[in-house]
Design a protein around this motif. Structure first.
Motif, PDB file in Angstrom:
ATOM      1  N   VAL A 128      -4.324  12.751   3.826  1.00 41.60           N
ATOM      2  CA  VAL A 128      -4.118  11.321   3.593  1.00 41.60           C
ATOM      3  C   VAL A 128      -2.671  10.953   3.898  1.00 41.60           C
ATOM      4  O   VAL A 128      -1.743  11.576   3.383  1.00 41.60           O
ATOM      5  N   VAL A 129      -2.494   9.924   4.747  1.00 44.67           N
ATOM      6  CA  VAL A 129      -1.161   9.447   5.110  1.00 44.67           C
ATOM      7  C   VAL A 129      -1.085   7.947   4.850  1.00 44.67           C
ATOM      8  O   VAL A 129      -2.019   7.208   5.167  1.00 44.67           O
ATOM      9  N   VAL A 130       0.033   7.522   4.267  1.00 43.05           N
ATOM     10  CA  VAL A 130       0.275   6.099   4.046  1.00 43.05           C
ATOM     11  C   VAL A 130       1.461   5.685   4.905  1.00 43.05           C
ATOM     12  O   VAL A 130       2.572   6.214   4.761  1.00 43.05           O
ATOM     13  N   ASP A 131       1.226   4.773   5.833  1.00 48.10           N
ATOM     14  CA  ASP A 131       2.240   4.298   6.774  1.00 48.10           C
ATOM     15  C   ASP A 131       3.029   3.147   6.162  1.00 48.10           C
ATOM     16  O   ASP A 131       2.486   2.064   5.941  1.00 48.10           O
ATOM     17  N   VAL A 153       0.352  11.744  13.706  1.00 44.89           N
ATOM     18  CA  VAL A 153      -0.398  11.339  12.509  1.00 44.89           C
ATOM     19  C   VAL A 153      -1.785  10.840  12.890  1.00 44.89           C
ATOM     20  O   VAL A 153      -2.786  11.188  12.251  1.00 44.89           O
ATOM     21  N   ASN A 154      -1.866  10.020  13.931  1.00 37.44           N
ATOM     22  CA  ASN A 154      -3.176   9.526  14.372  1.00 37.44           C
ATOM     23  C   ASN A 154      -4.124  10.667  14.705  1.00 37.44           C
ATOM     24  O   ASN A 154      -5.330  10.593  14.440  1.00 37.44           O
ATOM     25  N   ASP A 155      -3.579  11.725  15.289  1.00 32.74           N
ATOM     26  CA  ASP A 155      -4.412  12.839  15.738  1.00 32.74           C
ATOM     27  C   ASP A 155      -4.739  13.838  14.639  1.00 32.74           C
ATOM     28  O   ASP A 155      -5.671  14.632  14.788  1.00 32.74           O
ATOM     29  N   ASN A 156      -4.010  13.801  13.524  1.00 29.99           N
ATOM     30  CA  ASN A 156      -4.173  14.868  12.534  1.00 29.99           C
ATOM     31  C   ASN A 156      -4.552  14.414  11.126  1.00 29.99           C
ATOM     32  O   ASN A 156      -5.035  15.232  10.335  1.00 29.99           O
ATOM     33  N   ALA A 157      -4.331  13.172  10.789  1.00 29.08           N
ATOM     34  CA  ALA A 157      -4.685  12.715   9.437  1.00 29.08           C
ATOM     35  C   ALA A 157      -6.166  12.382   9.355  1.00 29.08           C
ATOM     36  O   ALA A 157      -6.768  11.918  10.329  1.00 29.08           O
ATOM     37  N   GLU A 158      -6.760  12.603   8.188  1.00 26.42           N
ATOM     38  CA  GLU A 158      -8.171  12.276   7.985  1.00 26.42           C
ATOM     39  C   GLU A 158      -8.350  10.825   7.564  1.00 26.42           C
ATOM     40  O   GLU A 158      -9.276  10.145   8.001  1.00 26.42           O
ATOM     41  N   VAL A 159      -7.442  10.339   6.706  1.00 29.77           N
ATOM     42  CA  VAL A 159      -7.480   8.941   6.244  1.00 29.77           C
ATOM     43  C   VAL A 159      -6.066   8.380   6.350  1.00 29.77           C
ATOM     44  O   VAL A 159      -5.115   9.002   5.879  1.00 29.77           O
ATOM     45  N   ILE A 160      -5.936   7.197   6.973  1.00 35.23           N
ATOM     46  CA  ILE A 160      -4.630   6.568   7.126  1.00 35.23           C
ATOM     47  C   ILE A 160      -4.654   5.183   6.495  1.00 35.23           C
ATOM     48  O   ILE A 160      -5.530   4.367   6.785  1.00 35.23           O
ATOM     49  N   PHE A 161      -3.680   4.933   5.625  1.00 31.76           N
ATOM     50  CA  PHE A 161      -3.451   3.606   5.059  1.00 31.76           C
ATOM     51  C   PHE A 161      -2.190   3.031   5.703  1.00 31.76           C
ATOM     52  O   PHE A 161      -1.245   3.762   6.010  1.00 31.76           O
ATOM     53  N   TYR A 185      -7.435   1.770   6.651  1.00 34.97           N
ATOM     54  CA  TYR A 185      -7.288   0.639   5.734  1.00 34.97           C
ATOM     55  C   TYR A 185      -5.879   0.079   5.875  1.00 34.97           C
ATOM     56  O   TYR A 185      -4.912   0.830   5.995  1.00 34.97           O
ATOM     57  N   THR A 186      -5.783  -1.246   5.844  1.00 39.24           N
ATOM     58  CA  THR A 186      -4.480  -1.902   5.819  1.00 39.24           C
ATOM     59  C   THR A 186      -4.378  -2.711   4.538  1.00 39.24           C
ATOM     60  O   THR A 186      -5.299  -3.468   4.199  1.00 39.24           O
ATOM     61  N   LEU A 187      -3.279  -2.532   3.818  1.00 38.71           N
ATOM     62  CA  LEU A 187      -3.064  -3.238   2.558  1.00 38.71           C
ATOM     63  C   LEU A 187      -2.137  -4.415   2.826  1.00 38.71           C
ATOM     64  O   LEU A 187      -0.912  -4.265   2.864  1.00 38.71           O
ATOM     65  N   ALA A 188      -2.712  -5.586   3.028  1.00 39.16           N
ATOM     66  CA  ALA A 188      -1.949  -6.780   3.360  1.00 39.16           C
ATOM     67  C   ALA A 188      -1.290  -7.339   2.113  1.00 39.16           C
ATOM     68  O   ALA A 188      -1.953  -7.571   1.096  1.00 39.16           O
ATOM     69  N   VAL A 189       0.002  -7.571   2.180  1.00 38.45           N
ATOM     70  CA  VAL A 189       0.752  -8.054   1.023  1.00 38.45           C
ATOM     71  C   VAL A 189       0.581  -9.570   0.891  1.00 38.45           C
ATOM     72  O   VAL A 189       1.100 -10.337   1.701  1.00 38.45           O
ATOM     73  N   GLY A 190      -0.177  -9.982  -0.087  1.00 37.80           N
ATOM     74  CA  GLY A 190      -0.329 -11.406  -0.392  1.00 37.80           C
ATOM     75  C   GLY A 190      -1.310 -12.152   0.483  1.00 37.80           C
ATOM     76  O   GLY A 190      -2.177 -12.880  -0.008  1.00 37.80           O
TER      77      GLY A 190
END
Length: 534
Positions: A128-131, A153-161, A185-190
């Motif tokens: 799991v990676v959080v960008d 990261v795109n090639d190796n992470a299983e889940v990316i936020f 998943y993208t966590l949009a602020v507001g």
């Protein structure tokens, strides 16, 4: 749900701080709390024992990420933050958040080169990676160092936020230069951002979750760009009168079809019928009449258009017995077709759907006055290529700034314009742009646009008030635009059900028509089936 540009977002933040006395540090803490809550709910217990990697940039996006890591660590997750900048490059907020994160047992490491991350991934294999490298204000291109990390990261992470927007995506255009983070998943602020739904940004944002971080609710409705939501569509479904006859539900006319293309008119007329029209008539060129008959379902009535334009008087006189007109599917690109489209626009007092070849035979430079002279609502349904040709704009420019050019075109011709694509943009005469985002590669097949045109004609024709001259044009346009939005959403929803039933490779435009009942049922289930009078 409101969608904002970077300039609008900056204004919202400024208003929140200055007029509502909301502290920036409190806002950042809300981002951290809500971000951690969403990530935890999505990961559930599957990744509880895994170490979550946070990629931290030098600015506030990185500070937000450190706050999220702190809260996740406090809730039992193992978190590690890689700071992708030198100590003298990060801002003061990042430094403060680093101290707090470390105190809450987040492992914090400065990264000097990409090999350090490669080595860590090879040893620990994190999933799991959080960008949190850059937000919507990113200036492209990025450094080679950041691009190398993005690719790895795109090639190796299983889940990316991604926090707010994937790194490498411009906040307003959705464009990238080189590879961008491909988030699950993208966590949009507001608020949702333009870049989530335009160009490469739509491909890279994954599922977008909006974090409620405390911005004043009364600001929400002050914009001009909104995402269509299921709960809004439920409110637009009209109840049907159990005791009505077929005339109550309108009579839609579909004009189209030419040699080898009569299937387009047949599909449009079938779709008009299947969205609840009381009556549907389809007319094609006289030489193609038999070809159309061979493709048509028996419930649809027929007519033909003489090639001799001198015999069109009766056709023109009869136009206003219909409640809506769809013109264009398979019509052909000829001077005769152009004249027919102009005759309909000039002589029909009800809602008109201009689709496919009817768009191709017109142009903004030559026909702007025709649209502005109409005293009834009109909708154009171009894809990007048709839009560019009609408006006289380079295709690449439309792709880069679809919302900008859409709003300009709507203002020039005073018509609703539906710019079709994986994300469909509805430019409304009320000045707003509505985004319909239900991408579906199964709908990238011939006839899907014809089905949409027929649905639009069928639903618009059922609302008799759109054609009523005794109510204001503003009210007629409002009813018109509501039905357009419902048509677009139902089309996508039926496409979703068709993909689930038939598969994206084997579904066809006809599969969407066959799935319309399921789409209506899905909306009806949300409000309870209404069977008694309106």
């Amino acid at each position: 749900m409101r969608i904002v540009s970077t300039k609008e977002m900056a204004k919202i933040e400024k208003t929140t701080y200055e007029e509502y006395f909301f502290d920036e540090r409190l806002l950042m803490e809300n981002v951290a709390i809500q971000g951690a809550k969403v990530i935890q709910s999505l990961l559930k217990e599957k990744f509880l024992g895994e170490e979550i990697i946070f990629l931290i940039g030098r600015g506030n996006n990185g500070a937000d990420g450190l706050g999220v890591a702190r809260h996740l660590s406090n809730n039992g997750f193992r978190c590690r933050a890689f700071i992708l900048a030198a100590e003298n490059e990060v801002n003061d907020e990042v430094k403060k958040q680093m101290k707090m994160a470390s105190a809450f047992h987040v492992a914090v490491n400065y990264i000097e080169n990409s090999d350090q991350i490669y080595s860590y991934f090879e040893q620990m294999a994190p999933k799991v990676v959080v960008d949190c490298i850059f937000g919507t204000g990113v200036i492209l291109p990025l450094s080679n160092f950041i691009y190398e990390i993005i690719e790895y990261v795109n090639d190796n992470a299983e889940v990316i936020f991604a926090m707010d927007i994937p790194t490498g995506i411009e906040g307003d255009t959705g464009l990238s230069q080189g590879r961008a983070i491909e988030a699950d998943y993208t966590l949009a602020v507001g608020y949702l951002k333009l870049g989530h739904y335009v160009a490469t940004g739509a491909r890279c944002s994954g599922e977008v979750k909006v974090l409620d971080v405390g911005f004043p609710k009364e600001i929400d409705v002050q914009g001009d760009k909104f995402l269509l939501l299921p709960e809004q569509m439920v409110k637009l479904v009209r109840a049907r009168d159990l005791f009505a006859d077929k005339k109550v539900f309108g009579h839609a006319l579909v004009i189209g079809g030419s040699h080898g293309l009569t299937g387009a008119a047949a599909m449009a007329s079938s779709a008009a019928l299947r969205v609840g029209s009381g009556l549907v008539t389809v007319a094609t060129w006289e030489p193609q009449y038999q070809e159309l008959m061979d493709r048509l379902i028996p419930e649809v009535m027929t007519g033909y258009i003489p090639l001799d334009t001198g015999k069109w008087d009766r056709l023109i006189q009869d136009l206003n017995k219909y409640s809506s007109v769809v013109i264009g599917p398979g019509l052909a690109r000829s001077t005769r077709a152009r004249r027919l489209v102009l005759e309909v626009l000039n002589n029909f007092d009800g809602p008109v759907v201009i689709d496919a070849d009817a768009i191709n035979v017109l142009s903004l430079s030559e026909d702007k006055k025709v649209f502005n002279m109409r005293n009834a609502p009109t909708v154009l349904t171009p894809h990007f290529g048709e839009f560019a040709k009609f408006a006289g704009i380079e295709y690449e420019e439309v792709s880069r700034h679809p919302v900008k050019y859409l709003k300009e075109l709507v203002d020039e011709i005073n018509c609703t314009v539906v710019l079709k694509g994986p994300c469909t943009y509805i430019g409304s005469t009320d000045g707003n742009v509505y985004f319909n985002y239900l991408p579906n590669d199964g709908m990238a097949t011939g006839g899907v646009g014809d089905v949409l045109a027929g649905m639009l004609g069928g639903l618009l024709g059922q609302d008799a008030q759109i054609k009523e001259m005794n109510i204001s044009l503003v009210d007629r346009y409002d009813l018109f635009n509501r039905n357009v939005a419902l048509s677009i959403y139902l089309h996508s929803l039926a496409g979703k059900f068709a993909a689930e039933k038939f598969g994206v490779r084997t579904m066809s435009a006809g599969s969407i028509i066959d799935s319309l009942s399921q789409a209506f049922d899905a909306l009806d289930a949300s409000i309870g089936k209404v069977t008694k009078g309106i």
